[in-house]
Design a protein around this motif. Structure first.
Motif, short mmCIF file in Angstrom:
data_model
loop_
_atom_site.label_atom_id
_atom_site.label_comp_id
_atom_site.label_asym_id
_atom_site.label_seq_id
_atom_site.Cartn_x
_atom_site.Cartn_y
_atom_site.Cartn_z
N PHE A 20 64.90 1.13 3.20
CA PHE A 20 65.24 -0.18 3.17
C PHE A 20 63.71 -0.76 3.56
N ASN A 21 63.33 -1.66 2.63
CA ASN A 21 62.06 -2.19 2.91
C ASN A 21 60.64 -1.24 3.50
N GLU A 22 60.52 -0.48 2.54
CA GLU A 22 59.63 0.72 2.78
C GLU A 22 58.32 0.67 1.87
N ALA A 23 58.04 -0.80 1.42
CA ALA A 23 57.11 -0.67 0.12
C ALA A 23 55.48 -0.40 0.82
N ARG A 24 55.39 -0.55 2.18
CA ARG A 24 54.10 -0.10 2.50
C ARG A 24 53.73 1.43 2.63
N GLN A 25 54.67 2.13 2.63
CA GLN A 25 54.53 3.56 2.81
C GLN A 25 55.56 4.54 2.01
N ILE A 26 56.25 3.92 1.10
CA ILE A 26 57.11 4.68 0.47
C ILE A 26 56.47 5.38 -0.79
N THR A 27 55.52 5.34 -1.19
CA THR A 27 54.65 6.09 -2.10
C THR A 27 54.12 7.48 -1.49
N ASP A 28 53.37 6.97 -0.25
CA ASP A 28 52.90 8.07 0.67
C ASP A 28 54.18 8.91 1.30
N ASN A 29 55.24 8.51 1.56
CA ASN A 29 56.21 9.30 1.99
C ASN A 29 56.71 9.98 1.03
N ILE A 30 57.22 9.81 0.05
CA ILE A 30 57.73 10.59 -1.27
C ILE A 30 56.75 11.67 -1.62
N ALA A 31 55.42 11.42 -1.62
CA ALA A 31 54.46 12.48 -1.67
C ALA A 31 54.43 13.53 -0.90
N LEU A 32 54.46 13.01 0.43
CA LEU A 32 54.50 14.18 1.69
C LEU A 32 55.56 14.64 1.51
N LEU A 33 56.78 14.13 1.33
CA LEU A 33 58.10 15.00 1.18
C LEU A 33 57.97 16.09 -0.04
N ILE A 34 57.38 15.70 -1.19
CA ILE A 34 57.30 16.53 -2.15
C ILE A 34 56.16 17.70 -1.61
N ARG A 35 55.33 17.59 -1.14
CA ARG A 35 54.19 18.53 -0.71
C ARG A 35 55.11 19.51 0.17
N GLU A 36 55.59 19.16 1.04
CA GLU A 36 56.23 19.90 2.03
C GLU A 36 57.66 20.84 1.22
N VAL A 37 58.39 20.39 0.30
CA VAL A 37 59.17 21.09 -0.10
C VAL A 37 59.03 21.89 -1.16
N GLU A 38 57.95 21.62 -2.06
CA GLU A 38 57.78 22.23 -3.28
C GLU A 38 57.17 23.74 -3.08
N GLU A 39 56.42 23.93 -1.81
CA GLU A 39 55.91 25.15 -1.25
C GLU A 39 56.89 26.35 -1.02
N TYR A 40 58.18 25.79 -0.81
CA TYR A 40 59.28 26.78 -0.39
C TYR A 40 60.52 26.76 -1.19
N PHE A 41 60.45 25.77 -2.15
CA PHE A 41 62.00 25.63 -3.01
C PHE A 41 61.60 25.54 -4.34
N ILE A 42 62.10 26.56 -5.12
CA ILE A 42 61.83 26.39 -6.58
C ILE A 42 62.58 25.24 -7.41
N ASN A 43 63.66 25.11 -7.01
CA ASN A 43 64.60 24.02 -7.63
C ASN A 43 65.30 23.20 -6.67
N PHE A 44 64.51 21.92 -6.88
CA PHE A 44 64.98 21.07 -5.79
C PHE A 44 65.04 19.38 -6.60
N GLU A 45 65.70 18.42 -6.05
CA GLU A 45 65.63 17.14 -6.42
C GLU A 45 65.37 16.30 -5.29
N ILE A 46 65.00 15.15 -5.64
CA ILE A 46 64.80 14.03 -4.58
C ILE A 46 65.42 12.75 -5.09
N ILE A 47 66.54 12.42 -4.26
CA ILE A 47 67.22 11.18 -4.74
C ILE A 47 66.80 10.13 -3.64
N VAL A 48 65.97 8.84 -4.25
CA VAL A 48 65.52 7.82 -3.36
C VAL A 48 66.74 6.68 -3.36
#
Length: 269
Positions: A20-48
């Motif tokens: 909710f109203n995360e325009a200032r950091q939403i792009t960086d936050n999702i990029a951080l989430l992807i970096r943290e997850v893709e190293e450990y999980f082959i099959n994943f999805e992110i639903i924002v």
């Protein structure tokens, strides 16, 4: 993938991110989430799920271009509970996690949660500020109100956890499938409703996990504004809690369906 992750190589992880109203950091936050997850999980999805954002968050979400990210924009602010439910309905993973979009809780905790679930065969793994290994930098007034709320929970609800409200929880898909049709709370009482219904459905193996929360790094509200916000949240949470308590009391008079009776028998409850 080694250790407790070895058996998860072919499993799918769904991550629901209410924002909710995360325009200032939403792009960086999702990029951080992807970096943290893709190293450990082959099959994943992110639903924002954008819960009625009005600050440009929705535009930022439409500009995200990553194959694992899906976005859902809700036109009206209906609350985190509603946003998480909407994400649950879209999720197709064997394991389903939700994490607050502000990322006060660092997404590196996700791999720990999944590892603990695999190691202990838990139905649900929840973050807890009161876990002995948690590292929490949190305002004093929030600590006090959280303590009061958890005291109330222990009196009214049969949920054996020390902290119901931290914004990261991991569930097996059968748990989500069992409780999703019965989830109704749209706002701050959603976490308590989720845990209470899961236990009633026979999913009693709930594990608390440590978290690191640096509240001040992500929230810079002036003190007066922060205090007003906390009081509003507290009143809303109290209303949700009372209504949930009354609803669960009514449900106690209704028998569980056959599938969940079988689950209870299989789990030895």
């Amino acid at each position: 993938m080694t250790g407790p992750f070895a058996g998860l190589r072919h499993s799918k992880l769904s991550i629901v991110v209410p924002v909710f109203n995360e325009a200032r950091q939403i792009t960086d936050n999702i990029a951080l989430l992807i970096r943290e997850v893709e190293e450990y999980f082959i099959n994943f999805e992110i639903i924002v799920v954008s819960d009625g954002s009005t600050d440009g968050t929705n535009l930022k979400l439409t500009m995200l271009n990553h194959p694992v990210v899906r976005s859902l924009i809700v036109g009206k602010n209906l609350g985190k509970g509603h946003a998480v439910r909407a994400g649950f309905q879209m999720a197709s993973g064997d394991y389903i996690l939700f994490i607050d979009g502000g990322m006060e809780i660092h997404p590196k905790e996700i791999r720990t949660f999944v590892g603990l679930m695999a190691l202990y065969n838990a139905d649900i793994v929840i973050g807890s500020k009161r876990h002995p290994q948690s590292m929490v930098d949190y305002p004093t007034h929030r600590r006090f109100l959280s303590w009061l709320f958890q005291l109330l929970i222990r009196r009214l609800f049969d949920v054996d956890v020390t902290d119901t409200q931290v914004g990261i929880k991991l569930l097996r898909k059968p748990v989500v499938d069992a409780i999703l049709p019965h989830l109704e709370v749209n706002r701050y009482g959603f976490d308590l409703e989720l845990l209470s219904l899961a236990k009633r459905k026979g999913f009693r193996n709930m594990l608390e996990a440590p978290v690191r929360i640096d509240y001040f790094a992500k929230n810079r509200r002036p003190f007066l504004y922060e205090l007003i916000h906390v009081l509003r949240v507290g009143v809303s949470l109290l209303k949700d809690t009372i209504n949930l308590y009354r609803r669960l009391r009514r449900l106690e008079e209704k028998p569980l369906d056959a599938s969940h009776q079988n689950h209870l028998k299989a789990s030895g409850e």
